[in-house]
Motif scaffolding. Structure first.
Motif, short mmCIF file in Angstrom:
data_model
loop_
_atom_site.label_atom_id
_atom_site.label_comp_id
_atom_site.label_asym_id
_atom_site.label_seq_id
_atom_site.Cartn_x
_atom_site.Cartn_y
_atom_site.Cartn_z
N HIS A 42 -24.93 28.47 5.40
CA HIS A 42 -25.67 28.16 6.63
C HIS A 42 -25.83 26.65 6.72
O HIS A 42 -26.31 26.02 5.78
CB HIS A 42 -27.04 28.83 6.62
CG HIS A 42 -27.83 28.55 7.86
ND1 HIS A 42 -28.81 27.59 7.92
CD2 HIS A 42 -27.75 29.09 9.11
CE1 HIS A 42 -29.32 27.55 9.14
NE2 HIS A 42 -28.69 28.45 9.88
N VAL A 43 -25.39 26.06 7.83
CA VAL A 43 -25.56 24.62 8.05
C VAL A 43 -26.58 24.40 9.15
O VAL A 43 -26.69 25.18 10.08
CB VAL A 43 -24.22 23.92 8.40
CG1 VAL A 43 -23.27 23.95 7.22
CG2 VAL A 43 -23.57 24.52 9.63
N ASP A 44 -27.33 23.34 9.00
CA ASP A 44 -28.35 22.99 9.98
C ASP A 44 -28.32 21.49 10.19
O ASP A 44 -29.31 20.79 10.02
CB ASP A 44 -29.73 23.46 9.50
CG ASP A 44 -30.77 23.40 10.61
OD1 ASP A 44 -30.41 23.10 11.76
OD2 ASP A 44 -31.96 23.65 10.32
N SER A 71 -24.19 25.13 19.12
CA SER A 71 -25.51 24.53 18.91
C SER A 71 -25.38 23.10 18.40
O SER A 71 -24.40 22.74 17.75
CB SER A 71 -26.30 25.36 17.90
OG SER A 71 -25.64 25.40 16.65
N ALA A 72 -26.36 22.28 18.71
CA ALA A 72 -26.35 20.88 18.29
C ALA A 72 -26.29 20.77 16.77
O ALA A 72 -25.62 19.88 16.23
CB ALA A 72 -27.59 20.16 18.82
N GLN A 73 -26.96 21.67 16.07
CA GLN A 73 -26.96 21.63 14.60
C GLN A 73 -25.56 21.87 14.05
O GLN A 73 -25.14 21.22 13.09
CB GLN A 73 -27.94 22.67 14.04
CG GLN A 73 -29.39 22.40 14.42
CD GLN A 73 -29.79 23.09 15.72
OE1 GLN A 73 -28.99 23.31 16.62
NE2 GLN A 73 -31.08 23.43 15.80
N PHE A 74 -24.83 22.80 14.67
CA PHE A 74 -23.46 23.07 14.22
C PHE A 74 -22.54 21.92 14.60
O PHE A 74 -21.66 21.52 13.82
CB PHE A 74 -22.94 24.38 14.80
CG PHE A 74 -21.61 24.79 14.22
CD1 PHE A 74 -21.53 25.33 12.95
CD2 PHE A 74 -20.44 24.62 14.94
CE1 PHE A 74 -20.31 25.69 12.40
CE2 PHE A 74 -19.22 24.98 14.42
CZ PHE A 74 -19.15 25.52 13.14
N LYS A 75 -22.74 21.37 15.79
CA LYS A 75 -21.92 20.23 16.22
C LYS A 75 -22.13 19.03 15.30
O LYS A 75 -21.18 18.29 15.01
CB LYS A 75 -22.27 19.86 17.67
CG LYS A 75 -21.41 18.75 18.26
CD LYS A 75 -19.95 19.15 18.36
CE LYS A 75 -19.12 18.18 19.20
NZ LYS A 75 -18.98 16.85 18.65
N ALA A 76 -23.35 18.86 14.79
CA ALA A 76 -23.60 17.77 13.84
C ALA A 76 -22.79 17.97 12.56
O ALA A 76 -22.27 17.01 11.98
CB ALA A 76 -25.09 17.68 13.51
N PHE A 77 -22.65 19.22 12.12
CA PHE A 77 -21.80 19.52 10.96
C PHE A 77 -20.35 19.17 11.27
O PHE A 77 -19.68 18.51 10.46
CB PHE A 77 -21.94 21.00 10.58
CG PHE A 77 -20.80 21.52 9.77
CD1 PHE A 77 -20.67 21.19 8.43
CD2 PHE A 77 -19.83 22.34 10.35
CE1 PHE A 77 -19.60 21.66 7.67
CE2 PHE A 77 -18.76 22.81 9.60
CZ PHE A 77 -18.65 22.47 8.26
N LEU A 78 -19.85 19.60 12.44
CA LEU A 78 -18.47 19.28 12.81
C LEU A 78 -18.26 17.77 12.83
O LEU A 78 -17.25 17.27 12.31
CB LEU A 78 -18.12 19.87 14.18
CG LEU A 78 -18.11 21.39 14.33
CD1 LEU A 78 -17.65 21.76 15.74
CD2 LEU A 78 -17.24 22.06 13.29
N ASP A 79 -19.20 17.05 13.42
CA ASP A 79 -19.07 15.59 13.51
C ASP A 79 -19.06 14.94 12.13
O ASP A 79 -18.36 13.95 11.91
CB ASP A 79 -20.20 15.01 14.36
CG ASP A 79 -20.07 15.35 15.84
OD1 ASP A 79 -19.00 15.85 16.25
OD2 ASP A 79 -21.04 15.13 16.58
N ALA A 80 -19.83 15.48 11.20
CA ALA A 80 -19.90 14.91 9.85
C ALA A 80 -18.57 15.02 9.13
O ALA A 80 -18.27 14.20 8.25
CB ALA A 80 -21.00 15.60 9.05
#
Length: 198
Positions: A42-44, A71-80
């Motif tokens: 689970h990523v947040d 979701s923004a939380q998942f997009k932050a994971f993708l961006d990372a």
């Protein structure tokens, strides 16, 4: 070659528990295949177990669809991953990838989320695996119990009524569709691993 083992990672974000339930079904489907170990993550946001994901043979990505995208939380994971994976040596190249999404509406623009995840996988040099099911529940003989009742080709979709908790939604047909996706990805990944070993 029967002793070949692979790892399938299921990486997801869930805001209200519905997508988590879908992710657990994907993981169960993958884990039902002999020779497959499953990592459920689970990523947040931008933090993730990067080294463990680098060891995975396949990564199945999942996110709820909010306002026409992940979701923004998942997009932050993708961006990372731009720094942690892509710029650090194209570390996920040739891994198998797939995706799933959940929304309150039948469509809910889940396709937009799946397209974004598939494009992300392509940027990482990954091999995308589709759902591999025909659309269902699209004739007078169809039903709400059919696999792929929402008629999505690119990945697994689920629909959870906005006024129901994850104890009752998404429905079993969508969870069975998620299990199908997990099993399909595991089988494809094993085929590739055995071919490579041969």
């Amino acid at each position: 070659m029967s002793d070949i083992r692979i790892q399938v990672a299921v990486v997801y974000h869930s805001g209200y528990g519905h997508t988590a339930k879908q992710a657990e079904a994907v993981a169960a489907g993958a884990g039902a295949v002999a020779g497959v170990d499953v990592l459920l993550v689970h990523v947040d946001g931008a933090k993730a177990p990067w080294e463990e994901l680098e060891r995975a043979d396949a990564i199945i990505f999942g996110a709820p669809t909010y306002m026409g995208g992940p979701s923004a939380q998942f997009k932050a994971f993708l961006d990372a991953t731009s720094q942690k994976v892509f710029a650090a040596g194209f570390k996920w190249k040739d891994k198998v990838a797939a995706g799933f999404s959940n929304s309150a509406s039948r469509s809910g623009d889940k396709l937009a989320t799946l397209v974004q995840i598939a494009l992300f996988a392509a940027q990482q040099g990954m091999h995308w695996v589709s759902l591999g099911l025909p659309p269902a529940n699209n004739s007078s003989t169809g039903s709400e119990q059919d696999l792929n009742r929402l008629g999505i080709w690119l990945g697994a979709g689920a629909q959870s009524n906005a006024d129901q908790g994850s104890d009752v939604a998404p429905p079993e047909a969508d969870l069975a569709t998620a299990r199908h996706l997990g099993q399909r990805v595991a089988e494809v990944t094993l085929q590739l691993a055995k071919g490579k070993a041969a």
